[in-house]
Design a protein around this motif. Structure first.
Motif, PDB file in Angstrom:
ATOM      1  N   LEU A 113      15.695   9.101 -26.455  1.00  0.00           N
ATOM      2  CA  LEU A 113      16.740   9.442 -25.582  1.00  0.00           C
ATOM      3  C   LEU A 113      17.251  10.915 -25.714  1.00  0.00           C
ATOM      4  O   LEU A 113      17.289  11.747 -24.913  1.00  0.00           O
ATOM      5  CB  LEU A 113      17.571   8.361 -25.303  1.00  0.00           C
ATOM      6  N   LYS A 114      17.334  11.164 -27.033  1.00  0.00           N
ATOM      7  CA  LYS A 114      17.962  12.505 -27.455  1.00  0.00           C
ATOM      8  C   LYS A 114      16.944  13.400 -27.060  1.00  0.00           C
ATOM      9  O   LYS A 114      17.143  14.610 -26.725  1.00  0.00           O
ATOM     10  CB  LYS A 114      18.101  12.566 -29.087  1.00  0.00           C
ATOM     11  N   ASP A 115      15.567  13.151 -27.437  1.00  0.00           N
ATOM     12  CA  ASP A 115      14.615  14.124 -27.262  1.00  0.00           C
ATOM     13  C   ASP A 115      14.282  14.399 -25.969  1.00  0.00           C
ATOM     14  O   ASP A 115      13.881  15.403 -25.432  1.00  0.00           O
ATOM     15  CB  ASP A 115      13.051  13.617 -28.106  1.00  0.00           C
ATOM     16  N   LYS A 116      14.325  13.345 -25.061  1.00  0.00           N
ATOM     17  CA  LYS A 116      13.740  13.456 -23.691  1.00  0.00           C
ATOM     18  C   LYS A 116      14.780  13.673 -22.538  1.00  0.00           C
ATOM     19  O   LYS A 116      14.764  13.722 -21.456  1.00  0.00           O
ATOM     20  CB  LYS A 116      12.911  12.282 -23.356  1.00  0.00           C
ATOM     21  N   GLU A 117      16.061  13.366 -22.923  1.00  0.00           N
ATOM     22  CA  GLU A 117      17.390  13.400 -22.332  1.00  0.00           C
ATOM     23  C   GLU A 117      17.736  12.340 -21.546  1.00  0.00           C
ATOM     24  O   GLU A 117      18.630  11.523 -21.323  1.00  0.00           O
ATOM     25  CB  GLU A 117      17.432  14.781 -21.558  1.00  0.00           C
ATOM     26  N   SER A 118      16.516  11.861 -20.805  1.00  0.00           N
ATOM     27  CA  SER A 118      16.607  10.587 -20.092  1.00  0.00           C
ATOM     28  C   SER A 118      15.223   9.858 -19.959  1.00  0.00           C
ATOM     29  O   SER A 118      14.202  10.724 -19.744  1.00  0.00           O
ATOM     30  CB  SER A 118      17.252  10.892 -18.449  1.00  0.00           C
ATOM     31  N   LYS A 147      28.515   1.344 -24.407  1.00  0.00           N
ATOM     32  CA  LYS A 147      28.560   3.055 -23.816  1.00  0.00           C
ATOM     33  C   LYS A 147      27.777   4.103 -24.889  1.00  0.00           C
ATOM     34  O   LYS A 147      27.940   5.165 -24.409  1.00  0.00           O
ATOM     35  CB  LYS A 147      29.875   3.470 -23.800  1.00  0.00           C
ATOM     36  N   TYR A 148      26.775   3.516 -25.827  1.00  0.00           N
ATOM     37  CA  TYR A 148      26.226   4.186 -26.396  1.00  0.00           C
ATOM     38  C   TYR A 148      25.071   4.909 -25.336  1.00  0.00           C
ATOM     39  O   TYR A 148      24.218   5.915 -25.705  1.00  0.00           O
ATOM     40  CB  TYR A 148      25.557   3.842 -27.637  1.00  0.00           C
ATOM     41  N   VAL A 149      24.717   4.083 -24.300  1.00  0.00           N
ATOM     42  CA  VAL A 149      23.674   4.530 -23.582  1.00  0.00           C
ATOM     43  C   VAL A 149      24.312   4.218 -22.214  1.00  0.00           C
ATOM     44  O   VAL A 149      24.891   3.239 -21.962  1.00  0.00           O
ATOM     45  CB  VAL A 149      22.329   3.739 -23.800  1.00  0.00           C
ATOM     46  N   VAL A 150      23.781   5.138 -21.242  1.00  0.00           N
ATOM     47  CA  VAL A 150      24.337   4.680 -19.707  1.00  0.00           C
ATOM     48  C   VAL A 150      22.968   4.693 -18.771  1.00  0.00           C
ATOM     49  O   VAL A 150      22.123   5.249 -19.143  1.00  0.00           O
ATOM     50  CB  VAL A 150      25.258   5.728 -19.176  1.00  0.00           C
ATOM     51  N   LYS A 151      22.877   3.900 -17.751  1.00  0.00           N
ATOM     52  CA  LYS A 151      21.908   3.826 -16.901  1.00  0.00           C
ATOM     53  C   LYS A 151      22.318   4.313 -15.756  1.00  0.00           C
ATOM     54  O   LYS A 151      23.546   4.106 -15.065  1.00  0.00           O
ATOM     55  CB  LYS A 151      21.575   2.198 -16.769  1.00  0.00           C
ATOM     56  N   TYR A 188      17.649   5.934 -18.237  1.00  0.00           N
ATOM     57  CA  TYR A 188      18.740   5.708 -19.100  1.00  0.00           C
ATOM     58  C   TYR A 188      18.942   6.965 -20.107  1.00  0.00           C
ATOM     59  O   TYR A 188      18.020   7.756 -19.983  1.00  0.00           O
ATOM     60  CB  TYR A 188      18.277   4.854 -20.149  1.00  0.00           C
ATOM     61  N   MET A 189      20.016   7.206 -20.313  1.00  0.00           N
ATOM     62  CA  MET A 189      20.483   8.563 -21.141  1.00  0.00           C
ATOM     63  C   MET A 189      21.546   8.069 -22.136  1.00  0.00           C
ATOM     64  O   MET A 189      22.246   7.176 -22.197  1.00  0.00           O
ATOM     65  CB  MET A 189      20.865   9.728 -20.095  1.00  0.00           C
ATOM     66  N   LEU A 190      21.786   9.052 -22.996  1.00  0.00           N
ATOM     67  CA  LEU A 190      22.791   8.844 -24.251  1.00  0.00           C
ATOM     68  C   LEU A 190      24.093   8.849 -23.528  1.00  0.00           C
ATOM     69  O   LEU A 190      24.513   9.543 -22.567  1.00  0.00           O
ATOM     70  CB  LEU A 190      22.603   9.867 -25.001  1.00  0.00           C
ATOM     71  N   GLY A 191      24.928   7.994 -23.982  1.00  0.00           N
ATOM     72  CA  GLY A 191      26.324   7.707 -23.139  1.00  0.00           C
ATOM     73  C   GLY A 191      27.299   8.313 -23.863  1.00  0.00           C
ATOM     74  O   GLY A 191      27.423   9.066 -25.080  1.00  0.00           O
ATOM     75  N   PRO A 192      28.599   8.263 -23.402  1.00  0.00           N
ATOM     76  CA  PRO A 192      29.920   8.860 -24.103  1.00  0.00           C
ATOM     77  C   PRO A 192      30.267   8.606 -25.263  1.00  0.00           C
ATOM     78  O   PRO A 192      30.929   9.241 -25.987  1.00  0.00           O
ATOM     79  CB  PRO A 192      30.989   8.707 -22.983  1.00  0.00           C
ATOM     80  N   ALA A 193      29.875   7.376 -25.722  1.00  0.00           N
ATOM     81  CA  ALA A 193      30.553   6.723 -27.201  1.00  0.00           C
ATOM     82  C   ALA A 193      30.018   7.709 -28.260  1.00  0.00           C
ATOM     83  O   ALA A 193      30.486   7.597 -29.235  1.00  0.00           O
ATOM     84  CB  ALA A 193      30.116   5.205 -27.133  1.00  0.00           C
ATOM     85  N   LEU A 194      28.686   8.160 -27.781  1.00  0.00           N
ATOM     86  CA  LEU A 194      28.236   8.824 -28.950  1.00  0.00           C
ATOM     87  C   LEU A 194      29.007  10.614 -29.012  1.00  0.00           C
ATOM     88  O   LEU A 194      28.954  10.878 -30.209  1.00  0.00           O
ATOM     89  CB  LEU A 194      26.702   9.355 -28.612  1.00  0.00           C
TER      90      LEU A 194
END
Length: 251
Positions: free
Chosen positions: A15-20, A48-52, A59-65
């Motif tokens: 998810l970090k590399d591809k954004e979503s 909330k490490y990932v959001v959909k 899916y993409m990285l979430g605000p908890a990160l």
């Protein structure tokens, strides 16, 4: 459990590399069963490490990160500022020098610089022990708030989570002395025949965020005069690093 954690980290890496990504894309990238990826994503989303995205199902990285990244960047900043001070401490003392940060009830080695008389038998980068182990970690524990220390004693000391034998009363006396002296010492808490000397590091808000210290071999050359010198040097360098982190009060 470890395998699940590693797979979760791999998913975050994609998810970090591809954004979503969709579940199908992650499955293809990692060659994992769809059910495994779905279970991992569901867990990460719950925290909330990932959001959909409900519409696209991406899916993409979430605000908890964000807070984790912010905390990590602060530690990197601290490490960068501390490094030359640790180098100076090594040159002044000739001893192994450490920078430790608190993570929950434990202290983790963020930086280590060997001295010419290096022991080679103590901690390396990333090593973690409970905060009442040794001078360097107790220099952090001594400045935590009363609620934290009380909870720590109940859970770790009275709960017998560690092998280091110490009562809550004994620990409180040690912490009180550290606050009074502004310096922390220990003798062979986890490596026999050694002595630890450490100082707390304060930030601009007056909070202790880390500690620096040395570990020395107890031998004939470690006289009371030598110990006094080492304490003074460590304390001065601790004050210097605290000032670099924005702390303005006298320690």
């Amino acid at each position: 459990m470890i395998q699940s954690l590693l797979k979760s980290m791999e998913v975050l890496g994609v998810l970090k590399d591809k954004e979503s990504c969709t579940i199908a894309q992650i499955v293809e990238e990692l060659n994992l069963p769809p059910s495994t990826v779905h279970r991992i994503l569901k867990t990460l989303c719950s925290e909330k490490y990932v959001v959909k995205d409900g519409e696209s199902h991406y899916y993409m990285l979430g605000p908890a990160l964000i807070s984790l990244g912010s905390a990590a960047s602060k530690n990197i900043h601290l490490q960068k500022i501390a490094y030359p001070i640790l180098k100076t401490l090594v040159s002044l003392t000739g001893e192994d020098t450490f920078l430790v940060i608190p993570v929950g009830n434990k202290g983790i080695v963020l930086e280590r610089i060997d001295g010419p008389r290096t022991l080679k038998i103590v901690e390396e980068f990333g090593d973690e022990l409970y905060l009442h182990y040794g001078a360097i970690r107790r220099a952090i524990l001594a400045y935590q708030d009363e609620n934290f220390i009380d909870a720590y004693i109940k859970k770790i000391i009275e709960g017998k989570k560690s092998k280091l034998k110490m009562t809550g009363e004994q620990l409180l006396k040690k912490l009180e002395k550290i606050r009074k002296d502004g310096i922390s010492t220990s003798s062979g808490d986890y490596v026999k025949g050694t002595m630890g000397i450490a100082a707390p590091i304060f930030n601009s808000s007056g909070k202790v965020i880390s500690s620096i210290g040395i570990v020395v071999l107890r031998n004939k050359s470690l006289t009371e005069e030598r110990i006094g010198f080492l304490k003074e040097v460590v304390k001065i360098k601790g004050q210097e690093l605290s000032q670099c982190m924005g702390y303005s009060k006298k320690i």
